[in-house]
Design a protein around this motif. Structure first.
Motif, short mmCIF file in Angstrom:
data_model
loop_
_atom_site.label_atom_id
_atom_site.label_comp_id
_atom_site.label_asym_id
_atom_site.label_seq_id
_atom_site.Cartn_x
_atom_site.Cartn_y
_atom_site.Cartn_z
N ASP A 35 6.88 2.97 -21.31
CA ASP A 35 7.30 4.01 -20.21
C ASP A 35 6.63 5.42 -20.43
O ASP A 35 6.44 6.02 -19.41
CB ASP A 35 8.91 4.08 -20.20
N ASP A 81 14.78 17.63 -19.24
CA ASP A 81 15.55 16.83 -18.48
C ASP A 81 14.82 15.54 -18.09
O ASP A 81 15.19 14.53 -18.43
CB ASP A 81 16.13 17.19 -17.19
N GLU A 84 14.65 12.58 -20.69
CA GLU A 84 15.50 11.80 -20.79
C GLU A 84 15.58 10.48 -19.88
O GLU A 84 16.74 9.79 -20.02
CB GLU A 84 17.02 12.52 -20.78
N ARG A 85 14.63 10.65 -19.00
CA ARG A 85 14.73 9.77 -17.95
C ARG A 85 13.35 8.79 -17.74
O ARG A 85 12.58 8.98 -18.66
CB ARG A 85 14.82 10.39 -16.43
N TRP A 86 13.47 7.84 -17.08
CA TRP A 86 12.43 6.87 -16.84
C TRP A 86 11.28 7.70 -16.51
O TRP A 86 11.38 8.60 -15.61
CB TRP A 86 12.54 5.71 -15.91
N GLU A 122 19.25 4.96 -17.77
CA GLU A 122 18.05 5.76 -18.21
C GLU A 122 17.41 5.13 -19.48
O GLU A 122 16.88 6.02 -20.30
CB GLU A 122 18.09 7.21 -18.23
N SER A 123 17.61 3.78 -19.78
CA SER A 123 17.30 3.32 -20.91
C SER A 123 15.54 2.86 -21.14
O SER A 123 15.12 1.62 -21.19
CB SER A 123 17.89 1.98 -21.36
N TYR A 124 14.76 3.97 -20.89
CA TYR A 124 13.48 3.61 -20.96
C TYR A 124 12.82 3.14 -21.96
O TYR A 124 11.72 2.51 -22.15
CB TYR A 124 12.63 5.32 -20.44
N HIS A 138 10.72 -1.74 -13.88
CA HIS A 138 9.91 -0.56 -14.15
C HIS A 138 8.82 -0.76 -15.06
O HIS A 138 7.82 0.15 -14.72
CB HIS A 138 10.89 0.47 -15.00
N ARG A 445 13.74 12.50 -27.44
CA ARG A 445 13.18 12.75 -26.30
C ARG A 445 11.64 13.39 -26.80
O ARG A 445 10.56 13.05 -26.18
CB ARG A 445 13.67 13.30 -25.32
#
Length: 601
Positions: A35, A81, A84-86, A122-124, A138, A445
């Protein structure tokens, strides 16, 4: 496929497979999070054939772009932020960057988990699997994985897939709020999560692939230990049966000690991916948290399956956190091939280069195997994966930082990469280290910057990619790995930390002096088949250092000549030094600031 029983293994394995390497210590690993690596939208980079790609959306990162996401507090918050996301990296994006890795000298890419994650999470990072028989959209498709591996093999690069069987994603909820381990209580459950993430579905057969957990063999209540969240990560049996935060622990053994239905199904699922994609190895997550009997069943089953299709040396790299002695014992007990996550190796390597620890602390790690009945040379060369930066830095606790972020790490990065590449073990480069990524902060992160830019780019940037093959650290590492390929002793030889002297009379191992960091030449020898190669780094980030370095008097007696095979100041390559009758036999060498040299005959 809804069940592992749906897999047609006879048809799947009716073909030729890519052979395993003869010796994994010859390989150089590169660990990346899919990712965070490439979304395939970059421009002005070199494709797999070395041709500059002039089209695309994302321009290259330049020094003046550092910090471009930090203009206002709102922009800073948005950047944080986004971490923490894809982010958007894909398997296709990675496939397009294989040339970048090959030209760096990478021979095996370790890919973070790519199986289907819990929808909406959000488990990228890939460690929260919901469906073990599908690739997360994804990242792409199963065909994208297979095409990636085929392309990598065509370029001389092997692929190691990160796999998880200790736990699933957050696929169900408890009937009590946020239970934690309290001695082994089995807590009641509310149900599997539906497509909206609510625990409305009973345990038992499901029909929607976006709900609960798959394959179907995992849908029984007995699949999970249901013991609540781990509080003490070193307390047995809590660390074996508890949940990883919201991730759900899988019961891998039956009460009688045999493999559970879940373990058998997960093993078959990973055998499928091994054959389907023609993978070369697995990095097995959280082995510490698996019962050794369960891990041994998985290792034996995978090894036997791999051999049956012609992969005689399919490698299983076990993540084993905790003390080195625990890692030794665990690795032997479970039958996997190499240990990863031996914290003191990472710690000593980093702080040696930064001058904060005695070099003997690091080199001594490779001698203590004798206490376990091992010969250090033969055991360490292919049983330990070494490195210093990684994606979670468990060893650093709450304050995490890449090597380049502190203690002049930007000036000492080449020395660290060289020490990793030219000492015992299978070296592993963490993505971005070759571009001096400097993420730091109180959360994982910050160690996971998006190489392709996007909203969470490196150096607190956005919208700029970092695939810069002209970066001086990238170029130096490529040269270091080239000399490693060319000189067998650097891959397979015994190693010895060497005494040094400033005056040619008084010799001793390099040591810190006073309260400040050690600024010194740190030399070692690698000896293989009667050939000694002398390596040295300089822990001074600002000034070159000169020292007399002890060599093996039998292999390099006084008067013998050694040639410079590598120098970070390339102009000195090909020059020679003569051994002198000092401390038996010694050579006088100069190492550039934060640099690396290799001498041999």
């Amino acid at each position: 496929m809804r069940s592992v029983d749906d897999i047609d293994f006879a048809r799947l394995t009716d073909r030729a497979f890519h052979p395993s390497p003869v010796a994994w210590e010859d390989e150089v690993l590169y660990f990346l999070m899919v990712d965070r690596f490439s979304d395939g939208r970059e421009r002005d980079w070199r494709d797999n054939d070395g041709v500059t790609v002039a089209f695309g959306e994302t321009p290259p990162l330049r020094p003046e772009n550092h910090g471009n996401a930090m203009g206002t507090e709102a922009e800073r918050a948005a950047w944080r932020d986004a971490g923490e996301r894809w982010a958007g990296g894909t398997l296709r994006g990675l496939r397009g960057k294989l040339g970048y890795l090959r030209r760096l000298g990478i021979t095996a890419v370790w890919v973070s988990p790519i199986l289907k994650q819990v929808p909406g999470a959000e488990s990228y990072h890939g460690y929260g699997t919901q469906d073990f028989l599908d690739v997360d959209p994804h990242f792409g498709t199963a065909a994208d994985l297979r095409d990636l591996v085929a392309a990598a093999h065509g370029m001389g690069i092997r692929v190691i897939l990160d796999v998880v069987l200790n736990h699933t994603g957050d696929v169900f909820d408890y009937a009590v709020p946020s239970p934690v381990w309290d001695g082994g209580t089995v807590f009641p459950v509310a149900g599997f999560r539906d497509a909206e993430g609510k625990p409305t579905l009973p345990f038992g057969p499901l029909t929607d692939r976006d709900t609960g957990v798959w394959p179907a063999e995992l849908q029984d209540l007995g699949t999970f230990t249901r013991a609540g969240r781990i509080r003490d990560w070193d307390h047995w049996p809590e660390y074996l049966r508890g949940d990883f935060q919201a991730l759900k622990d899988v019961a891998l053994l039956r009460p009688d000690g045999g493999p559970s239905t879940a373990l058998v199904a997960l093993t078959r699922a990973y055998q499928f991916w091994l054959a389907f994609a023609d993978l070369d190895g697995f990095r097995v997550d959280t082995v510490k948290h698996m019962d050794p009997a369960a891990a041994r069943y998985f290792a034996s089953s995978i090894h036997e399956f791999a051999v049956s299709i012609g992969k005689e040396n399919f490698y299983l790299i076990a993540e084993i956190t905790g003390p080195r002695s625990f890692a030794y014992r665990t690795l032997e007990a479970v039958g996997m091939d190499a240990a990863l996550g031996i914290a003191d190796v990472q710690d000593h390597l980093e702080w040696l280069v930064k001058g904060r620890q005695r070099p003997a602390e690091y080199f001594g790690l490779f001698r203590d195997a004798l206490q376990d009945g091992k010969d250090s040379h033969t055991w360490y060369r292919n049983r330990v994966v070494t490195g210093y930066d990684d994606h979670d830095q468990v060893r650093k606790g709450a304050r995490k930082a890449r090597f380049a972020a502190t203690e002049h790490g930007d000036r000492l990065a080449v020395a660290a990469l060289a020490l990793n590449a030219a000492t015992l073990g299978i070296p592993c480069v963490y993505y971005g280290s070759e571009q001096l990524f400097d993420g730091e902060g109180g959360d994982d992160r910050y160690l996971r910057e998006a190489m392709f830019g996007g909203a969470f780019g490196p150096f607190r940037s956005r919208g700029r990619h970092a695939f810069d093959e002209d970066h001086p650290v990238y170029r130096q590492l490529a040269r270091i790995l080239a000399v490693r390929r060319a000189v067998p002793a650097l891959r397979r030889g015994r190693q010895y930390l060497r005494p040094i002297s400033g005056d040619g009379e008084h010799f001793g191992l390099p040591e810190p002096v006073g309260d400040g960091p050690m600024r010194s030449v740190v030399p070692w020898s690698r000896i293989f088949a009667g050939r000694e190669v002398v390596c040295a780094i300089n822990t001074d980030p600002f000034l070159p250092r000169t020292a007399w370095v002890t060599v093996d008097a039998a292999l390099h007696p006084p008067g013998s000549v050694l040639t410079c095979l590598f120098n970070t100041d390339q102009h000195h390559e090909g020059t020679t030094v003569s051994a002198s009758a000092r401390n038996g036999s010694a050579i006088l060498i100069t190492v550039p600031a934060g640099g690396f040299v290799v001498f041999g005959s």
